[in-house]
Design a protein around this motif. Sequence first.
Motif, PDB file in Angstrom:
ATOM      1  N   GLY A 136       0.748  -1.196  -0.161  1.00 14.65           N
ATOM      2  CA  GLY A 136      -0.097   0.055   0.140  1.00 14.65           C
ATOM      3  C   GLY A 136       0.932   1.274   0.027  1.00 14.65           C
ATOM      4  N   ASN A 137       0.275   2.252  -0.123  1.00 16.70           N
ATOM      5  CA  ASN A 137       0.923   3.720  -0.296  1.00 16.70           C
ATOM      6  C   ASN A 137       1.632   4.143   1.021  1.00 16.70           C
ATOM      7  N   THR A 160       9.523  -1.154  -2.847  1.00 13.73           N
ATOM      8  CA  THR A 160       9.097   0.093  -3.675  1.00 13.73           C
ATOM      9  C   THR A 160      10.135   0.220  -4.967  1.00 13.73           C
ATOM     10  N   HIS A 202      -1.571   2.679  -9.281  1.00 10.88           N
ATOM     11  CA  HIS A 202      -1.455   2.213  -8.128  1.00 10.88           C
ATOM     12  C   HIS A 202      -1.808   3.296  -7.090  1.00 10.88           C
ATOM     13  N   GLY A 203      -2.786   3.747  -7.046  1.00 10.80           N
ATOM     14  CA  GLY A 203      -3.576   4.626  -6.390  1.00 10.80           C
ATOM     15  C   GLY A 203      -2.920   6.204  -6.156  1.00 10.80           C
ATOM     16  N   TYR A 226       0.232   7.045  -7.075  1.00  6.26           N
ATOM     17  CA  TYR A 226       1.639   6.466  -6.271  1.00  6.26           C
ATOM     18  C   TYR A 226       2.643   7.725  -6.503  1.00  6.26           C
TER      19      TYR A 226
END
Length: 327
Positions: A192-193, A245, A273-274, A276
Amino acid sequence: MSTSVSPGGRRMSEGKSHSSLYSKHPSNPSERAGEEIEFANQRKLRDTFVNRIRIFAAPYFAEFLGTAVFVLMGCGANLTYTVLTTNAQSAWVGNALGWGIALMTGVFIAGGVSGAMLNPAVALAFAGYRGLPWIQVPFYFFAEFAGAFVGALLAYACFAHSLDPFDGFNRQINGTFGSAGAFGNFARPFIGNGAAFLSESVGTALLVIGVFAITDNNNFPARSCTPLAIGLLLTGLALSIGYPTGYSFNPARDLGPRCAAAIWYGAAVFTNHGSYTWVPVAGPMAGGIVGATLYEFLIVSKRALVDIDDDDKESISASEHSSMSIA
């Protein structure tokens, strides 16, 4: 410097002979006039507007070129890892070494002129704790982002013909044939971020701590081996904590190539990716500040004794010196 004891007459004769041998002013008036004209011409050339601009911009040009070479070689290592290899385990090691050697090369190129920050997070840390003038920080940021953008463009140009058979002329961000991650970093699908922000912050903090230690003349500096030491530092971080990452640890190294990748992969590189994109920019900036602060407050090197006068120095016992780890 002390002089050797010798008879006065001999010393005077030696001084006279040295004066006649090494005099910079010719006895011939015409030769002297010619030298004065040449000196005036050189000074006039040095004082031109263009040359003054070059002198003012020298550190930023160096920062631009150093970052461009760093990102060109690093993105080339990423593309090799993505496109031309099948053994992911061994390729990851080669990728980490490629980025380390790329950083070493960039530091060699720019180190003597600009200090070779090559990273806005490092430039911010040096402005806060190492005397880099704050007025220069925006220029460093711009030079680093521009260099990273140009380096990514060149990397793509070198690998365009290799990407075509890899993805069938269809540039993709994700999936088996996705290659956008060779430019901007994208966290693993299961990260997740928030976790990615923590990973980028911790990695950059360790990077800045390492750079501060390597370049601290009052601690245990690498001196002439500084570029090699910093390159190996990045390789070590990549192999140890870089997997989640893709180890950006550098806002310019991510955002510059991401902007270049948007030319071929579209604007989705910023929203994937949201969204990112903010993580590899904000994470390293925060981590760089934390790392620099930790080093300054926790590593008590010989700089702590600069303001102590001679009387206070004499009062410090040998055991106290030992406990402070002062050489």
